[in-house]
Design a protein around this motif. Structure first.
Motif, short mmCIF file in Angstrom:
data_model
loop_
_atom_site.label_atom_id
_atom_site.label_comp_id
_atom_site.label_asym_id
_atom_site.label_seq_id
_atom_site.Cartn_x
_atom_site.Cartn_y
_atom_site.Cartn_z
N VAL A 197 0.85 -1.20 0.00
CA VAL A 197 0.00 0.00 0.00
C VAL A 197 0.88 1.25 0.00
CG1 VAL A 197 -1.77 1.29 1.25
CG2 VAL A 197 -1.88 -1.21 1.16
N LEU A 198 1.87 1.29 0.88
CA LEU A 198 2.76 2.45 0.94
C LEU A 198 3.56 2.59 -0.35
CD1 LEU A 198 4.09 2.04 4.60
CD2 LEU A 198 2.25 3.54 3.79
N ARG A 242 -4.30 7.23 -0.15
CA ARG A 242 -4.29 6.00 0.64
C ARG A 242 -5.47 5.12 0.26
NH1 ARG A 242 -2.64 4.68 5.78
NH2 ARG A 242 -0.76 5.73 5.09
N SER A 243 -6.66 5.68 0.15
CA SER A 243 -7.84 4.85 -0.13
C SER A 243 -7.74 4.19 -1.50
CB SER A 243 -9.10 5.70 -0.04
OG SER A 243 -9.08 6.76 -0.98
N ARG A 244 -7.19 4.89 -2.48
CA ARG A 244 -7.07 4.29 -3.81
C ARG A 244 -6.05 3.15 -3.79
NH1 ARG A 244 -5.03 6.93 -9.50
NH2 ARG A 244 -5.83 5.26 -10.84
N VAL A 271 -5.32 1.26 -1.20
CA VAL A 271 -5.95 0.15 -0.49
C VAL A 271 -6.91 -0.58 -1.41
CG1 VAL A 271 -7.57 -0.42 1.36
CG2 VAL A 271 -5.64 1.10 1.82
N ARG A 272 -7.71 0.15 -2.19
CA ARG A 272 -8.64 -0.50 -3.12
C ARG A 272 -7.89 -1.34 -4.16
NH1 ARG A 272 -11.34 4.51 -3.01
NH2 ARG A 272 -10.47 5.05 -5.06
N ALA A 273 -6.75 -0.80 -4.63
CA ALA A 273 -5.97 -1.55 -5.62
C ALA A 273 -5.46 -2.87 -5.03
CB ALA A 273 -4.80 -0.70 -6.11
N VAL A 274 -4.98 -2.82 -3.80
CA VAL A 274 -4.47 -4.05 -3.17
C VAL A 274 -5.61 -5.04 -2.94
CG1 VAL A 274 -3.39 -4.98 -1.10
CG2 VAL A 274 -2.49 -2.90 -2.14
N ARG A 275 -6.75 -4.56 -2.46
CA ARG A 275 -7.89 -5.45 -2.26
C ARG A 275 -8.34 -6.07 -3.58
NH1 ARG A 275 -11.33 -1.54 1.84
NH2 ARG A 275 -10.29 -2.19 3.78
N GLY A 276 -8.34 -5.27 -4.63
CA GLY A 276 -8.73 -5.80 -5.93
C GLY A 276 -7.76 -6.87 -6.41
N ARG A 277 -6.48 -6.65 -6.14
CA ARG A 277 -5.48 -7.66 -6.54
C ARG A 277 -5.68 -8.96 -5.78
NH1 ARG A 277 -2.82 -9.92 -10.47
NH2 ARG A 277 -0.82 -10.81 -9.82
N VAL A 278 -5.98 -8.88 -4.50
CA VAL A 278 -6.24 -10.09 -3.71
C VAL A 278 -7.43 -10.85 -4.29
CG1 VAL A 278 -6.96 -10.97 -1.46
CG2 VAL A 278 -5.22 -9.17 -1.59
#
Length: 824
Positions: free
Chosen positions: A748-749, A759-761, A763-770
């Motif tokens: 995320v960082l 930060r929110s974008r 986090v969304r990218a990481v969640r989408g990747r998961v």
């Protein structure tokens, strides 16, 4: 385009400064006492080869001996032998013994060096790939059953001779899909001793020109070479030599004839084909047959061991079942028996290398041109590494004792490691199982195996009378020794438990795929009890102080194991919690100064890697001592393939700590010199998910199918599993890692720095990747389950790992920032 993408770029950790060579401090190896004028140590070597070579270790890790006018350095320390075979393989090619065969048989795999060896090994490797093993096992089983079926009750066997014939037939049928005539078989075995004796005598000549004189030993050697070439030609030029075999697989000659020489671009010559074929006949016959003879001899001496082997065969390889790689992987005790036979009776009495340039071997300086000799028999009988070395003790392998390299080298190491190692282990087990199931050998009075030493330690003199083995006897022996038969989870079956089915489909009679044994729900309190035992383990090893323990226990690591390994029980549950706890304590060390100082990071990690390399005396300390115990517990009873894979992936995992420290020290942290894709690849191995995917097999009690491990789709699934768990961890550890003084390797960082996004974008990218990784893994699982139904338990286990990480990270105190941790 998504923020988080994959590339195939490979991470190369920053180089660390090389250490200066201690050449000036290197010493000349000591000279062994007892040299006679003119003869040197030749008389002692010829009189008692094994005793003499075994006695040299007390004088040093490398010891000089004199053989007439020649000086030879004998390497007696296992670690230095490993160094010789791996790190110095290029500088120390094969020696005089192999040169003798090179003159006779050409520049094949056994005799070649350098690029020629790598090219030829690449050509031959497909013949020994894991996808072939199932076919080979069926042929090995059929050949042994046919040969044992020709024996008769009361018949007296010369075991060494009969095992020679059996091993030759197995090699001929599996690799060449050919059948030798009885005359050719007898000719081969009559010629082999003359070739072996000539090989060793000629290698000891003070001048190679003596090999051309018409001495009796030279004439017999030349005649033996001609006979062996004729026999091999019969197999190489047989009906299927240039085509596929009856079951559709390419034979070894067909693979060779279809290949081209990378150096010239031209097809291999018939001399090349013959050279490789005779290598396989020689290497695949005498050593295996000798080991089979010793195996039967040791079982005759130890009937309680034979009973346990039969009990394990009854459980995991029922009578009439064609062996499979998965079935053999479950024969843990039988594998320990064969390993102990190979240790105690190493087929190779001694092997040689030649230093083509000056080299350092440990503290010793070895001049160019020096011949280096080592004895596997002496190494495997070293009382320092193998207590009571002359006792036959299969149990030493059940707890991992002696199994780690470099102390156990029956198939060599490095680039010249025997290409047929897996083939040989399988052959030993399959042949022994088929023989023991049908016959009960009874040794004739005074006719036990004795050691006869040339280049190999042959077993001669064992003669047995055959008695039929009542198939029902196996059950009686199993009952008498029931403590030797265990379930896959290590728990002995109760007397009231129904018998496990015989491993065959009730409708078709075909072998059934092994399945995980259903287990009842975990008893209440079992996880908490495992956590208590782990706390005692941590304190006992000095990993934490009593004052540090409460905060550590708040992590609730046992709950992560409970979610991720729902079928783990007893000792396996304790192992998982201990490994995870140990790794967490190690990881926390790098939140401090080692996380940014490469030298400190290496000081922590290098001794841990040394344990994986089999070094017995790395620097001691709580982390190292506890890791040595954990590695022994992880690898106990597991296959060499599993141990090699697990050690490789633990090395990759541990190597990420110094790599991250080096990046921090250089300022090449993520998004500031280290790209996002490289960061992901580094994090993938640093999460310890790869080692825990291997421990899935430890918990199950068997390796996942070899063919499944060979699948590129599985490699992708494993990478996705590690990535998904890492990204989930990054989401929940974000706030804590952001407050660390050292630069955090958090995705995320990294996205925020690399893309300049909010930060929110990120986090969304990481969640989408998961989410995408999980969807892709489900597609991969469906594809792999269709092709490998026997590995479903492993595929499902990778899903449970990610789900367990998700469930635990959302509730654990591990990632709370220090001032927000609730008081307890």
């Amino acid at each position: 385009m998504t923020l988080l993408t994959e590339t195939r770029k490979r991470i190369v950790p920053p180089r660390t400064a090389s250490r200066p060579s201690p050449l000036a401090r290197a010493a000349v190896p000591p000279l062994a006492p007892g040299a006679l004028p003119g003869l040197g140590h030749a008389a002692a070597l010829l009189r008692d080869p094994l005793g003499f070579l075994g006695s040299l270790a007390r004088h040093g890790g490398v010891v000089r001996i004199r053989l007439g006018p020649r000086t030879v350095c004998v390497v007696t320390d296992a670690r230095l032998v490993h160094t010789l075979l791996v790190a110095l393989a290029y500088d120390c090619p094969r020696g005089a013994v192999q040169d003798t065969l090179k003159t006779a048989f050409g520049d094949g795999l056994l005799m070649s060096e350098g690029q020629a060896h790598r090219d030829r090994r690449r050509i031959i490797q497909p013949a020994f790939g894991p996808d072939r093993m199932g076919e080979y096992l069926a042929v090995m089983h059929q050949v042994t059953e046919e040969r044992a079926g020709r024996w008769r009750p009361g018949q007296v066997l010369d075991v060494a001779k009969e095992m020679n014939h059996l091993a030759l037939e197995i090699v001929t049928r599996t690799l060449f899909d050919a059948r030798l005539s009885e005359d050719a078989t007898h000719a081969f075995h009559r010629a082999l001793p003359d070739m072996v004796k000539g090989q060793i005598v000629q290698s000891l000549y003070p001048n190679p020109a003596l090999a051309r004189l018409p001495l009796p030993v030279n004439r017999r050697f030349d005649a033996a070479v001609r006979v062996l070439n004729r026999v091999v030609d019969q197999a190489v030029n047989g009906r299927t030599a240039s085509t596929r075999s009856e079951d559709g697989r390419d034979t070894l000659p067909a693979l060779l004839r279809a290949a081209t020489d990378p150096a010239t671009g031209r097809p291999l010559t018939e001399d090349d084909v013959r050279s490789e074929a005779i290598t396989m006949f020689g290497a695949g016959t005498e050593t295996v047959s000798t080991t089979l003879t010793w195996l039967l001899d040791e079982l005759l001496r130890h009937p309680e061991v034979e009973a346990r082997v039969l009990a394990e065969l009854d459980e995991h390889l029922p009578a009439g079942t064609v062996p499979t790689p998965e079935a053999l992987a479950r024969l843990a005790y039988t594998r320990g028996v064969t390993q102990e036979v190979v240790r105690l009776h190493a087929p190779n009495a001694f092997l040689m290398r030649t230093a083509r340039v000056p080299v350092e071997l440990g503290p010793y300086r070895i001049p160019a041109g020096t011949e280096l000799l080592y004895s596997l028999t002496a190494l495997h009988r070293d009382p320092v590494r193998y207590p009571e070395p002359l006792r036959f003790r299969p149990e030493r392998w059940q707890d991992g004792g002696g199994a780690g390299r470099p102390s156990f080298l029956p198939f060599g190491a490095g680039k010249h490691k025997c290409i047929g190692e897996a083939f040989a282990w399988a052959e030993l087990t399959v042949a022994a199982a088929a023989i023991l199931r049908r016959w009960r050998p009874e040794a004739l009075p005074g006719s036990r195996a004795r050691e006869v030493v040339w280049t190999t330690v042959q077993a001669q003199g064992l003669r047995v009378r055959l008695a039929p083995r009542d198939q029902r006897a196996g059950g009686g022996e199993r009952a008498a020794h029931g403590d030797g038969a265990t379930h896959g989870d290590g728990a002995a079956p109760s007397r009231d438990e129904p018998a496990v089915p015989g491993g065959r489909c009730p409708l078709t009679g075909t072998p059934a795929a092994p399945a995980a044994r259903p287990r009842p729900p975990r008893p209440p309190g079992e996880l908490r009890a495992a956590a208590d035992r782990h706390a005692d383990w941590v304190l006992r090893h000095g990993l934490l102080t009593p004052a540090e323990l409460p905060g550590y226990r708040a992590y609730a690591l046992h709950e992560l194991i409970g979610h991720s390994f729902p079928r783990a029980r007893g000792a396996e549950l304790d192992l998982l919690v201990d490994v995870l706890g140990w790794f967490t304590i190690l990881d926390d060390r790098f939140d401090g100064t080692p996380g940014g100082r490469p030298a400190e990071a290496h000081a922590l990690v290098d001794p841990l890697t040394a344990v994986l390399d089999g070094e017995s005396t790395p620097p001691r300390g709580p982390l190292v001592d506890s890791w040595r115990e954990l590695w022994s517990r992880q690898s106990a009873s597991m296959s060499p393939e599993w141990r090699a894979r697990a050690a490789r992936e633990w090395r990759a995992c541990l190597a990420t700590f110094p790599a991250e420290a080096d990046h921090r020290a250089r300022g090449t942290v993520p998004a500031r010199g280290l790209g996002l894709a490289d960061t992901m690849r580094l994090r993938r191995h640093g999460s310890c998910l790869y080692p825990f995917m291997n421990i899935l097999e430890r918990v199950h009690g068997a390796d996942a199918p070899a063919a499944l491990h060979a699948e590129p789709a599985l490699h992708r699934l494993r990478a996705n599993t590690a990535d998904a768990a890492t990204l989930i961890n990054d989401l929940y550890s974000l706030e804590r890692e952001e407050r660390q003084s050292a630069a955090a390797f958090n995705t995320v960082l990294t996205l925020q720095r690399a893309r300049g996004c909010t930060r929110s974008r990120a986090v969304r990218a990481v969640r989408g990747r998961v989410a995408r990784l999980r969807r892709e893994n489900e597609d991969l699982r469906r594809e792999l389950r269709h092709r490998h139904p026997a590995g479903r338990w492993y595929l499902d286990g990778t899903r449970e790992l990610v789900a367990g990480v998700q469930a635990w990270t959302s509730t654990s105190d591990r990632y709370l920032v220090p001032d927000s941790r609730p008081r307890r």
